[in-house]
Design a protein around this motif. Sequence first.
Motif, PDB file in Angstrom:
ATOM      1  N   LYS A   1      48.651  44.579  26.500  1.00  0.00           N
ATOM      2  CA  LYS A   1      49.551  43.406  25.554  1.00  0.00           C
ATOM      3  C   LYS A   1      50.769  43.010  26.434  1.00  0.00           C
ATOM      4  O   LYS A   1      51.250  43.666  27.340  1.00  0.00           O
ATOM      5  CB  LYS A   1      50.237  44.438  24.297  1.00  0.00           C
ATOM      6  CG  LYS A   1      49.334  44.500  22.953  1.00  0.00           C
ATOM      7  CD  LYS A   1      50.088  45.421  22.126  1.00  0.00           C
ATOM      8  CE  LYS A   1      48.951  45.664  20.703  1.00  0.00           C
ATOM      9  NZ  LYS A   1      49.561  46.831  20.044  1.00  0.00           N
TER      10      LYS A   1
ATOM     11  N   SER B   1      34.775  38.068  38.558  1.00  0.00           N
ATOM     12  CA  SER B   1      36.498  37.596  39.225  1.00  0.00           C
ATOM     13  C   SER B   1      36.288  38.714  40.581  1.00  0.00           C
ATOM     14  O   SER B   1      36.761  38.466  41.516  1.00  0.00           O
ATOM     15  CB  SER B   1      37.288  38.118  38.187  1.00  0.00           C
ATOM     16  OG  SER B   1      38.597  38.361  38.769  1.00  0.00           O
TER      17      SER B   1
ATOM     18  N   ARG C   1      49.999  40.854  29.069  1.00  0.00           N
ATOM     19  CA  ARG C   1      49.442  40.568  30.147  1.00  0.00           C
ATOM     20  C   ARG C   1      48.590  39.642  29.863  1.00  0.00           C
ATOM     21  O   ARG C   1      47.495  39.901  29.241  1.00  0.00           O
ATOM     22  CB  ARG C   1      49.360  41.394  30.974  1.00  0.00           C
ATOM     23  CG  ARG C   1      50.166  42.093  31.498  1.00  0.00           C
ATOM     24  CD  ARG C   1      50.187  43.371  32.500  1.00  0.00           C
ATOM     25  NE  ARG C   1      49.630  42.946  33.792  1.00  0.00           N
ATOM     26  CZ  ARG C   1      49.155  43.612  34.803  1.00  0.00           C
ATOM     27  NH1 ARG C   1      49.142  45.229  34.567  1.00  0.00           N
ATOM     28  NH2 ARG C   1      48.806  43.297  35.966  1.00  0.00           N
ATOM     29  N   THR C   2      47.996  38.441  30.659  1.00  0.00           N
ATOM     30  CA  THR C   2      46.665  37.869  30.883  1.00  0.00           C
ATOM     31  C   THR C   2      45.809  38.560  31.284  1.00  0.00           C
ATOM     32  O   THR C   2      46.020  39.445  32.279  1.00  0.00           O
ATOM     33  CB  THR C   2      46.882  36.146  31.328  1.00  0.00           C
ATOM     34  OG1 THR C   2      47.205  36.578  32.667  1.00  0.00           O
ATOM     35  CG2 THR C   2      48.281  35.613  30.667  1.00  0.00           C
ATOM     36  N   THR C   3      44.387  38.335  30.839  1.00  0.00           N
ATOM     37  CA  THR C   3      43.140  38.819  31.860  1.00  0.00           C
ATOM     38  C   THR C   3      43.305  38.770  33.395  1.00  0.00           C
ATOM     39  O   THR C   3      43.184  39.402  33.965  1.00  0.00           O
ATOM     40  CB  THR C   3      41.892  38.252  31.021  1.00  0.00           C
ATOM     41  OG1 THR C   3      41.927  38.508  29.717  1.00  0.00           O
ATOM     42  CG2 THR C   3      40.714  39.114  31.723  1.00  0.00           C
ATOM     43  N   ASP C   4      43.376  37.315  33.547  1.00  0.00           N
ATOM     44  CA  ASP C   4      43.685  37.010  34.946  1.00  0.00           C
ATOM     45  C   ASP C   4      44.573  37.951  35.754  1.00  0.00           C
ATOM     46  O   ASP C   4      44.613  38.076  36.937  1.00  0.00           O
ATOM     47  CB  ASP C   4      43.998  35.544  34.955  1.00  0.00           C
ATOM     48  CG  ASP C   4      42.835  34.417  34.842  1.00  0.00           C
ATOM     49  OD1 ASP C   4      41.459  35.319  34.469  1.00  0.00           O
ATOM     50  OD2 ASP C   4      42.971  33.412  34.490  1.00  0.00           O
ATOM     51  N   ASP C   5      45.951  38.076  35.144  1.00  0.00           N
ATOM     52  CA  ASP C   5      46.777  38.592  35.816  1.00  0.00           C
ATOM     53  C   ASP C   5      46.559  40.193  35.999  1.00  0.00           C
ATOM     54  O   ASP C   5      46.476  40.695  37.063  1.00  0.00           O
ATOM     55  CB  ASP C   5      48.155  38.510  35.135  1.00  0.00           C
ATOM     56  CG  ASP C   5      49.364  39.435  35.514  1.00  0.00           C
ATOM     57  OD1 ASP C   5      49.581  39.221  36.619  1.00  0.00           O
ATOM     58  OD2 ASP C   5      49.986  40.301  34.675  1.00  0.00           O
TER      59      ASP C   5
ATOM     60  N   ALA D   1      42.395  45.432  28.630  1.00  0.00           N
ATOM     61  CA  ALA D   1      43.464  44.726  27.981  1.00  0.00           C
ATOM     62  C   ALA D   1      44.759  45.332  27.829  1.00  0.00           C
ATOM     63  O   ALA D   1      44.869  46.532  27.568  1.00  0.00           O
ATOM     64  CB  ALA D   1      42.882  44.406  26.628  1.00  0.00           C
TER      65      ALA D   1
ATOM     66  N   GLU E   1      43.860  40.296  38.761  1.00  0.00           N
ATOM     67  CA  GLU E   1      44.548  39.883  39.994  1.00  0.00           C
ATOM     68  C   GLU E   1      44.866  41.586  40.664  1.00  0.00           C
ATOM     69  O   GLU E   1      44.705  41.777  41.891  1.00  0.00           O
ATOM     70  CB  GLU E   1      45.649  39.086  39.916  1.00  0.00           C
ATOM     71  CG  GLU E   1      45.521  38.042  40.974  1.00  0.00           C
ATOM     72  CD  GLU E   1      46.741  36.837  40.615  1.00  0.00           C
ATOM     73  OE1 GLU E   1      47.841  37.232  40.984  1.00  0.00           O
ATOM     74  OE2 GLU E   1      46.501  35.875  39.795  1.00  0.00           O
TER      75      GLU E   1
ATOM     76  N   HIS F   1      35.070  40.063  34.377  1.00  0.00           N
ATOM     77  CA  HIS F   1      35.714  41.196  35.321  1.00  0.00           C
ATOM     78  C   HIS F   1      34.979  41.272  36.398  1.00  0.00           C
ATOM     79  O   HIS F   1      35.343  41.140  37.642  1.00  0.00           O
ATOM     80  CB  HIS F   1      36.035  42.731  34.608  1.00  0.00           C
ATOM     81  CG  HIS F   1      37.010  42.542  33.551  1.00  0.00           C
ATOM     82  ND1 HIS F   1      37.630  43.891  33.118  1.00  0.00           N
ATOM     83  CD2 HIS F   1      37.587  41.738  32.835  1.00  0.00           C
ATOM     84  CE1 HIS F   1      38.336  43.526  32.086  1.00  0.00           C
ATOM     85  NE2 HIS F   1      38.403  41.980  32.174  1.00  0.00           N
TER      86      HIS F   1
END
Length: 224
Positions: free
Chosen positions: A196, A48, A198-202, A194, A205, A45
Amino acid sequence: MCCPVKVKIPFGNKYLDAIFSVPEKKSTYGVILTHGAGGDMNFPHLVSLAAYLASHGVLCLRFTCKGLNIAYRSKAFKTVVEYLKLSDDYKLLGVFLAGRSMGSRAAASVIRHLSQEDDDDFIRGLVCLSYPLHRPKLQSKLRDEDLLFIRCPVLFVSGSADEMCEKQLLEGVASKMKAPKKIHWIDKANHGMAVKGRTTDDVMEEINAQVFSWLRENIELEHK
C-alpha cells in the motif's frame, strides 16, 4: 538495451515457450526464471527482472510451464537447465535458478536433485521470490524439505506481510539451512509483492536491485 529472443525448448512430446533477454556484451553467467502457479513467463515482475538483469550484463532465460504439479514443474525446469547448459549460442560458466512462488519451489527441487546426481558446478545459486513456505493459515505444514538439502547460495526476497511465508517461520528455516543464505524483506508487501502506498515499479526496482547485487556478490566471490 537487450533484445528478447524467443525459443521453443523440447520437453517430452511438447515444447516449452521461453524468451532470452540477451545483454549487449557476452555474458558468462545466466539466470533461469519462471513464474508461479498462475500466469506465465510474461508476468510483469519476471519481465521487469529479466530486462534489468540483461541491461546489467546478465543473460536471463525465462520460460512458461503451466500446471500445478510440483514434480511436473521441476521436470520442466530441469529440461531448461540442460538446454542452456548444452547451448552453443550462449556458452555460460554457470547459472542461477530463480522463480516466483511455486516457480521457486520447482527451482529448489531441481537444485536438490541435481546436486545428488552429479558434482558439476553449473548451478551457482537459487533466487526465491515470494517463496510459498506454507499455505495461507496452514503454518504447521512447511514446504522446507528441499531448502534444507541445498548447499549453493540462496537469496529469498519476500514480503513481510506475505500470507504464505510468515516472517519468523522463514527465518527459522533459514537458520537450519546448510547453504549460505540471505533474506531481503520487502516491508509490508503481500505474496504478490503489493505494498500500500507504493507503485509496482517502485517495488520492482527494489527487488531487481537486490537480486542483481546478490548475484554480483556471488559471482565475484567465485573469482577471488
